[in-house]
Design an enzyme around this catalytic site. Structure first.
Site, short mmCIF file in Angstrom:
data_model
loop_
_atom_site.label_atom_id
_atom_site.label_comp_id
_atom_site.label_asym_id
_atom_site.label_seq_id
_atom_site.Cartn_x
_atom_site.Cartn_y
_atom_site.Cartn_z
N ARG A 77 -0.64 38.80 -13.74
CA ARG A 77 0.26 38.29 -13.21
C ARG A 77 1.43 38.23 -13.15
NH1 ARG A 77 -3.24 39.67 -9.84
NH2 ARG A 77 -4.50 39.05 -9.07
N GLU A 81 7.28 39.94 -7.01
CA GLU A 81 6.00 41.34 -6.20
C GLU A 81 6.23 41.49 -5.29
OE1 GLU A 81 2.78 42.26 -8.95
OE2 GLU A 81 2.03 41.63 -7.21
P1 NAD Z 1 -11.47 35.62 -16.28
O1 NAD Z 1 -11.44 34.26 -16.03
O2 NAD Z 1 -12.67 36.46 -16.96
O3 NAD Z 1 -10.54 35.48 -17.37
C1 NAD Z 1 -9.50 34.54 -18.10
C2 NAD Z 1 -9.47 33.65 -18.81
O4 NAD Z 1 -7.82 33.24 -19.23
C3 NAD Z 1 -10.58 32.74 -19.66
O5 NAD Z 1 -11.30 33.26 -21.09
C4 NAD Z 1 -9.86 31.54 -19.17
O6 NAD Z 1 -10.58 30.84 -20.38
C5 NAD Z 1 -8.55 31.94 -20.08
N1 NAD Z 1 -7.40 31.28 -19.43
C6 NAD Z 1 -8.10 30.03 -18.56
N2 NAD Z 1 -6.77 29.34 -18.55
C7 NAD Z 1 -5.66 29.04 -19.48
C8 NAD Z 1 -5.10 28.71 -21.00
N3 NAD Z 1 -3.96 27.51 -19.75
N4 NAD Z 1 -4.21 29.31 -21.47
C9 NAD Z 1 -5.33 30.25 -22.16
N5 NAD Z 1 -6.25 31.07 -21.41
C10 NAD Z 1 -7.15 30.09 -20.03
O7 NAD Z 1 -10.38 37.12 -15.87
P2 NAD Z 1 -10.31 38.36 -15.61
O8 NAD Z 1 -11.51 39.10 -15.39
O9 NAD Z 1 -10.72 38.27 -17.26
O10 NAD Z 1 -8.70 38.73 -15.26
C11 NAD Z 1 -7.53 37.95 -15.72
C12 NAD Z 1 -6.66 38.07 -14.61
O11 NAD Z 1 -6.19 39.59 -14.78
C13 NAD Z 1 -6.83 37.69 -13.13
O12 NAD Z 1 -6.43 36.22 -12.93
C14 NAD Z 1 -5.89 38.31 -12.42
O13 NAD Z 1 -4.81 37.58 -12.61
C15 NAD Z 1 -5.33 39.50 -13.35
N6 NAD Z 1 -5.85 41.11 -12.95
C16 NAD Z 1 -5.16 41.83 -12.74
C17 NAD Z 1 -5.27 42.99 -12.14
C18 NAD Z 1 -4.34 44.51 -12.05
O14 NAD Z 1 -4.56 44.83 -10.82
N7 NAD Z 1 -3.29 43.73 -12.40
C19 NAD Z 1 -7.00 43.81 -12.16
C20 NAD Z 1 -7.57 42.06 -11.98
C21 NAD Z 1 -6.74 41.21 -12.65
#
Ligand code: NAD
Length: 373
Positions: free
Chosen positions: A276, A305
Site C-alpha cells: 500500500r 493514488e
Molecule cells: P497477509 O495478511 O497474509 O500478511 C501480512 C503480514 O504483515 C502478516 O504476516 C502480518 O503479521 C504482518 N504485519 C501486520 N502488521 C505488522 C506490523 N505492524 N509490522 C510488521 N508486520 C506486520 O497479507 P498478504 O496477502 O501477504 O498481503 C499483504 C498486503 O499486500 C495486503 O495488506 C495488501 O495491502 C497488499 N496487496 C497488494 C496488491 C496489489 O495489487 N498491489 C494485491 C494484494 C495485496
C-alpha cells in the site's frame, strides 16, 4: 406448484437449446430473494469477468437471484446514495468506506460491504460494526501474482530494463551512463511483512542465493525453513541492499519509510513496495533517491493514488506535484496497482466475491471481518 425454468426467473431466452437453464426444470422455491449489489469503481475488465460468474451463480442457486449494477464512480460521501435500496456494495482498493459513508449506506438499507480485494484499509471496520454492516474481502486470490510482480519491479529497477528498452528502441546500443546494476546473488534482502505474499516472495528471492532477513509481528516457519532470519526493522534498514515492503497498511505500518529512518538506510538500497502506498512517505523516498541513499525504487502503489489510478490521465494535467516527481524520476519504476493483475487472480477475486454474496444472502457470516473487531 408451478413449474418454471430459470429462464422465467431471469427473463432469459427460452428458445436457446444450449442454455443450461433449459436442461433442468426447477420448482419455484417458496421464496426467491433478489440480492441487489451496487458495484463501485467498475472497469471494463472487471465487469467482463463478473458478468459470466453472476450468470453462473443465478443458474445454480434456487433461492436467490443475484442482480449486480455497475458504476464507474468510486464510493465516497457523494456517491453513497447510489446504493439506496441495495443489499450490498462491492468495492475495490480506492473506494472509501469511512464512518460517514457507512452511516449513509446503512440508512439506505445496505447490509454488506464486499471488498473485491485483500486490503481493507479504506473501510472503517468499527463504524461498520456500529451500524451493523458486514464486511467481507478476498483474503488470498493469487499471492503469486503480487510476489512475482515485486520481483519484476526489482529486476527492472536494478538492471534498468525500462531505460535500456527505450534506448535500444532508439537504436542506441551503448552501455554508457546509467545501465549498471548489481548481482542480487549474495546480497542482504529484507522482507518487511511475511504473510501470504511475503512468504512466496521469500521463496522466490531465495532462489537468487541471498542472505534473507525478515521482520514481522509473527515469525513464519516457512521463512525460517528457507534460511530467513527474523531481525528488527532497524537491522533491516541498516544492513539490507534490497528491501521489500509486504505489510498491510495499519497505523503501526504507516510511513514505515520516512524522513527519520532515511539516515539509517544502507547506502544504495533498492526499495520495492507492492503493498500500500501509505507505507512510504513519498517525499522522503524522493529525497532519499536525490541524496543517493536510495539507488532506486519499484512501486506499484502510491499513497495518494485514489484520485488517479485505474483512470486515463494522459490528456489531463496532474495536480499532485509528488506524483509528477515520481513519474519524472527515472530511478523510480512505477506501475499503477497492477501487481494482482493476472488471469488467475481475477478469476479468484470474482469467484470469491460472488461466494461472499451467496454466503451472506444465505445467512452464513463466518468470514466477516467485523467478527474480528
Ligand atoms: P497477509 O495478511 O497474509 O500478511 C501480512 C503480514 O504483515 C502478516 O504476516 C502480518 O503479521 C504482518 N504485519 C501486520 N502488521 C505488522 C506490523 N505492524 N509490522 C510488521 N508486520 C506486520 O497479507 P498478504 O496477502 O501477504 O498481503 C499483504 C498486503 O499486500 C495486503 O495488506 C495488501 O495491502 C497488499 N496487496 C497488494 C496488491 C496489489 O495489487 N498491489 C494485491 C494484494 C495485496
Amino acid at each position: 406448484e408451478t413449474k418454471i425454468t430459470r429462464a422465467t426467473l431471469h427473463g432469459g431466452k427460452r428458445d436457446d437449446p444450449t442454455a443450461s437453464y433449459l436442461r433442468k426444470s426447477y420448482k419455484r422455491p417458496e421464496h426467491v430473494d433478489v440480492f441487489k449489489v451496487m458495484c463501485y469503481d467498475t472497469t471494463s475488465w472487471m465487469k467482463e469477468n463478473f458478468e459470466p460468474q453472476v450468470k453462473k451463480f443465478n443458474e445454480t442457486h434456487e433461492h436467490v437471484v443475484l442482480k449486480v449494477e455497475y458504476t464507474q464512480d468510486r464510493l465516497d460521501i457523494n456517491t453513497a446514495s447510489y446504493a439506496v435500496g441495495y443489499d450490498a456494495v462491492c468495492l475495490f482498493v480506492n473506494d472509501t468506506a469511512s464512518a460517514e459513508v457507512i452511516q449513509t449506506l446503512s440508512m439506505g438499507g445496505v447490509g454488506l460491504i464486499a471488498m473485491r480485494c485483500a486490503g481493507f484499509d479504506r473501510v472503517d471496520l468499527i463504524a461498520a460494526k456500529t451500524f451493523g454492516l458486514s464486511v467481507t474481502r478476498v483474503p488470498a486470490y493469487s499471492p503469486y501474482a503480487v510476489a512475482e510482480h515485486a520481483i519484476a519491479l526489482l529486476m527492472c529497477v536494478n538492471r534498468k530494463i525500462h531505460a535500456a528498452n527505450t534506448r535500444v528502441k532508439m537504436s542506441n546500443f551503448t552501455l554508457d551512463s546509467g545501465l549498471l546494476g548489481i548481482d542480487v546473488h549474495g546480497k542482504n534482502v529484507g522482507v518487511l511483512g511475511t504473510g501470504k505474499i511475503g512468504q512466496i516472495l521469500c521463496r522466490i528471492v531465495s532462489g537468487f542465493g541471498v542472505n534473507l532477513l525478515a521482520y514481522d509481528v509473527f515469525d513464519s516457519d516457512e521463512v525460517k525453513s528457507l534460511g530467513g532470519k527474523y531481525v528488527s526493522k532497524e537491522e533491516i534498514f541498516k544492513t539490507c541492499d534490497i528491501i521489500f515492503l509486504m505489510m498491510p497498511l495499519l497505523p503501526a505500518t504507516q510511513h514505515t519509510i520516512n524522513y527519520e529512518m532515511l539516515p539509517l538506510l544502507k547506502k544504495g538500497v533498492i526499495i520495492i513496495n507492492t503493498s500500500r502506498g501509505g507505507l512510504i512517505e513519498t517525499t522522503a523516498l524522493l529525497d532519499g533517491i536525490k541524496s543517493g541513499i536510495i539507488s532506486g525504487a519499484g512501486i506499484d502503489v502510491y499513497e495518494n493514488e485514489g484520485e488517479y489510478f485505474f483512470q486515463d490521465w494522459s490528456a489531463r494535467n496532474i495536480g499532485d506535484p509528488t506524483l509528477v516527481a515520481l513519474l519524472g524520476n527515472n530511478k523510480v519504476v512505477m506501475t499503477a496497482h497492477q501487481a494482482f493483475f493476472t488471469r488467475e487472480a481475477i478469476e479468484k477475486i470474482v469467484s470469491t466475491t460472488i461466494e461472499n454474496f451467496g454466503e451472506y444472502s444465505e445467512g452464513l457470516r463466518g468470514n466477516e471481518l467485523t467478527n474480528h473487531v
